[in-house]
Design an enzyme around this catalytic site. Structure first.
Site, PDB file in Angstrom:
ATOM      1  N   MET A  28       1.400  -1.122  -0.005  1.00  0.00           N
ATOM      2  CA  MET A  28      -0.198  -0.567  -0.348  1.00  0.00           C
ATOM      3  C   MET A  28       0.668   1.446   0.124  1.00  0.00           C
ATOM      4  O   MET A  28       0.604   2.242   0.462  1.00  0.00           O
ATOM      5  CB  MET A  28      -1.031   0.009   1.154  1.00  0.00           C
ATOM      6  CG  MET A  28      -1.875  -1.469   1.027  1.00  0.00           C
ATOM      7  SD  MET A  28      -3.503  -1.147   2.246  1.00  0.00           S
ATOM      8  CE  MET A  28      -3.179  -0.723   3.123  1.00  0.00           C
ATOM      9  N   GLY A  29       2.084   1.420  -0.354  1.00  0.00           N
ATOM     10  CA  GLY A  29       2.454   1.807  -0.509  1.00  0.00           C
ATOM     11  C   GLY A  29       3.435   2.523   0.696  1.00  0.00           C
ATOM     12  O   GLY A  29       3.375   2.280   1.816  1.00  0.00           O
ATOM     13  N   LEU A  31       6.565   2.919   1.113  1.00  0.00           N
ATOM     14  CA  LEU A  31       7.599   2.007   1.529  1.00  0.00           C
ATOM     15  C   LEU A  31       9.089   2.214   2.426  1.00  0.00           C
ATOM     16  O   LEU A  31       9.501   3.115   2.971  1.00  0.00           O
ATOM     17  CB  LEU A  31       8.187   1.429  -0.179  1.00  0.00           C
ATOM     18  CG  LEU A  31       6.624   1.526  -1.477  1.00  0.00           C
ATOM     19  CD1 LEU A  31       7.534   0.996  -2.303  1.00  0.00           C
ATOM     20  CD2 LEU A  31       6.059   0.258  -0.675  1.00  0.00           C
ATOM     21  N   HIS A  35       9.011  -3.491   3.124  1.00  0.00           N
ATOM     22  CA  HIS A  35       8.234  -3.945   1.878  1.00  0.00           C
ATOM     23  C   HIS A  35       9.983  -3.889   1.127  1.00  0.00           C
ATOM     24  O   HIS A  35      10.042  -4.701   0.594  1.00  0.00           O
ATOM     25  CB  HIS A  35       8.395  -2.580   1.288  1.00  0.00           C
ATOM     26  CG  HIS A  35       7.344  -2.653   2.173  1.00  0.00           C
ATOM     27  ND1 HIS A  35       7.468  -1.444   2.950  1.00  0.00           N
ATOM     28  CD2 HIS A  35       5.714  -2.562   1.950  1.00  0.00           C
ATOM     29  CE1 HIS A  35       4.977  -1.064   3.068  1.00  0.00           C
ATOM     30  NE2 HIS A  35       5.012  -1.668   2.930  1.00  0.00           N
ATOM     31  N   GLN A  59     -10.357  -2.160   2.746  1.00  0.00           N
ATOM     32  CA  GLN A  59     -10.124  -3.015   3.441  1.00  0.00           C
ATOM     33  C   GLN A  59      -9.648  -2.208   4.330  1.00  0.00           C
ATOM     34  O   GLN A  59      -9.265  -2.272   5.572  1.00  0.00           O
ATOM     35  CB  GLN A  59      -8.516  -3.841   3.272  1.00  0.00           C
ATOM     36  CG  GLN A  59      -7.468  -3.144   3.144  1.00  0.00           C
ATOM     37  CD  GLN A  59      -6.054  -3.827   2.453  1.00  0.00           C
ATOM     38  OE1 GLN A  59      -6.104  -4.339   1.910  1.00  0.00           O
ATOM     39  NE2 GLN A  59      -5.595  -3.712   3.752  1.00  0.00           N
ATOM     40  N   VAL A 174      10.790  -6.997   9.783  1.00  0.00           N
ATOM     41  CA  VAL A 174      11.916  -6.758   9.743  1.00  0.00           C
ATOM     42  C   VAL A 174      11.841  -5.646  10.557  1.00  0.00           C
ATOM     43  O   VAL A 174      10.402  -5.021  10.428  1.00  0.00           O
ATOM     44  CB  VAL A 174      12.484  -5.225   8.202  1.00  0.00           C
ATOM     45  CG1 VAL A 174      13.282  -4.666   8.473  1.00  0.00           C
ATOM     46  CG2 VAL A 174      12.952  -6.631   7.226  1.00  0.00           C
ATOM     47  N   SER A 184       3.811   1.657   7.735  1.00  0.00           N
ATOM     48  CA  SER A 184       4.211   2.472   7.515  1.00  0.00           C
ATOM     49  C   SER A 184       3.175   3.389   8.524  1.00  0.00           C
ATOM     50  O   SER A 184       3.263   4.705   8.724  1.00  0.00           O
ATOM     51  CB  SER A 184       2.914   2.387   5.983  1.00  0.00           C
ATOM     52  OG  SER A 184       3.677   2.115   4.873  1.00  0.00           O
TER      53      SER A 184
HETATM   54  P1  AMP Z   1       1.011  -2.750   3.583  1.00  0.00           P
HETATM   55  O1  AMP Z   1       2.573  -2.341   2.824  1.00  0.00           O
HETATM   56  O2  AMP Z   1       1.900  -2.546   4.485  1.00  0.00           O
HETATM   57  O3  AMP Z   1       0.017  -3.743   3.009  1.00  0.00           O
HETATM   58  O4  AMP Z   1       2.972  -4.212   3.711  1.00  0.00           O
HETATM   59  C1  AMP Z   1       2.728  -4.734   2.818  1.00  0.00           C
HETATM   60  C2  AMP Z   1       3.608  -6.163   1.977  1.00  0.00           C
HETATM   61  O5  AMP Z   1       4.572  -5.431   2.744  1.00  0.00           O
HETATM   62  C3  AMP Z   1       2.729  -7.240   3.227  1.00  0.00           C
HETATM   63  O6  AMP Z   1       2.896  -8.324   3.463  1.00  0.00           O
HETATM   64  C4  AMP Z   1       3.598  -7.042   5.178  1.00  0.00           C
HETATM   65  O7  AMP Z   1       3.158  -7.647   5.793  1.00  0.00           O
HETATM   66  C5  AMP Z   1       4.990  -6.254   4.308  1.00  0.00           C
HETATM   67  N1  AMP Z   1       5.212  -5.461   5.432  1.00  0.00           N
HETATM   68  C6  AMP Z   1       4.955  -4.814   6.005  1.00  0.00           C
HETATM   69  N2  AMP Z   1       5.682  -4.124   6.916  1.00  0.00           N
HETATM   70  C7  AMP Z   1       7.271  -5.363   7.673  1.00  0.00           C
HETATM   71  C8  AMP Z   1       8.211  -5.385   7.853  1.00  0.00           C
HETATM   72  N3  AMP Z   1       8.776  -4.573   8.610  1.00  0.00           N
HETATM   73  N4  AMP Z   1       8.459  -6.708   7.763  1.00  0.00           N
HETATM   74  C9  AMP Z   1       8.332  -7.372   6.898  1.00  0.00           C
HETATM   75  N5  AMP Z   1       7.510  -7.280   5.970  1.00  0.00           N
HETATM   76  C10 AMP Z   1       6.431  -6.469   6.400  1.00  0.00           C
END
Ligand code: AMP
Length: 278
Positions: A28-29, A31, A35, A59, A174, A184
């Site tokens: 969802m950006g 980043l 990500h 969502q 991470v 984010s």
């Molecule tokens: P989001 O942009 O928050 O929807 O996340 C996109 C993808 O990145 C999802 O699969 C999240 O689980 C993954 N993600 C977000 N934060 C982390 C993090 N700190 N470590 C690993 N993966 C992450």
């Protein structure tokens, strides 16, 4: 160079020129390094990596939360380029949901508790958009963070149940040096809240340490997490869970694998984190 596309037609044309196998990283950006780790995981296995950047309205529970979600297109494209993504796809809502849209994925019990209970409709929105993204990109693999463990479980269940021809790859969380998972939403924490937020991971570590010393009562592990959170006045726990990692049903005893997970509010910001046993 990362190619940038927006419409379904641009996406189709760009995909036709990419080598296979393809990896998809749905985001969802806004980043960050979390990500980036997913993009890197794809770059290790796939001939080309597609990053989708789409703040999916279906969502979000409240229009406020959607409006406040951070956006940083220039930063996102720079990160995609630095990590060697072949394609960044930034659709508008109408590119994802065509006019007359009326079909969605119905999720089952795995989506009911925890995040599903706290955010009604959230996982139906996630599963539906992931199904659409997978259908439009047709990757060999798609990468998801274990930070959102229930989301990963819902997507794995959907992929199996609907026979989607894609391998779902779960990637480690991470974290910042103090244990806070990168998210984010972290940019919305006030300084005092940011300083308090590592208590979430400390609570998980307290339960892991108890388990390592032989504790098998799930209630005792939950109590240890709750007690740790109680030491931080800015932390408002929403749920404290010790559940089966496949079904997300709460456990009485931890004899095999388990998912320890938490949702905690700091002011207006809701943070989630988890650790897996076994
Ligand atoms: P989001 O942009 O928050 O929807 O996340 C996109 C993808 O990145 C999802 O699969 C999240 O689980 C993954 N993600 C977000 N934060 C982390 C993090 N700190 N470590 C690993 N993966 C992450």
């Amino acid at each position: 160079m990362t190619q940038v596309v927006r419409t379904r037609a641009e996406l189709r044309a760009a995909l036709a020129a990419l080598p296979r196998p393809l990896g998809l990283v749905p985001t969802m950006g806004a980043l960050h390094a979390g990500h980036a780790s997913l993009i890197r995981a794809s770059r290790e296995r796939d001939a080309a990596t597609v990053v989708s950047i789409f703040v999916n309205p279906t969502q979000f529970g409240s229009p406020d939360d959607l409006a406040r979600y951070p956006r940083d297109e220039a930063g996102d494209l720079a990160l995609c380029a630095a990590e060697g993504a072949a394609l960044a796809w930034l659709p508008a809502p109408a590119d994802v949901y065509p006019p007359g849209f009326q079909t969605s994925v119905q999720v089952g019990p795995v989506a009911a508790p925890l995040e599903g209970a706290a955010r009604p409709g959230h996982f139906a929105g996630v599963a539906t958009v992931v199904a659409i993204l997978l259908g439009l990109v047709l990757p060999a693999r798609a990468y998801f963070g274990r930070k959102d463990a229930q989301q990963l479980a819902v997507v794995e269940r959907m992929t199996l149940d609907l026979g989607l021809p894609v391998e779902i790859v779960g990637c480690p969380t991470v974290r910042a040096a103090d244990g806070l998972p990168l998210s984010s939403r972290n940019v919305r924490l006030a300084p005092a809240e940011r300083a308090a937020a590592p208590v979430v991971h400390r609570a998980l570590m307290a339960a892991l340490a108890l388990h390592a010393r032989g504790e098998r009562s799930a209630e005792t592990l939950r109590a240890a997490m709750t007690a740790t959170l109680a030491g931080e006045p800015l932390a408002e726990p929403e749920y404290v869970s010790v559940a089966d990692p496949l079904t997300m049903a709460e456990l009485e005893r931890v004899e095999g694998s388990a998912l320890l997970s938490l949702a905690v509010r700091f002011g207006a910001v809701r943070l989630i984190d988890n650790e897996r046993i076994g």
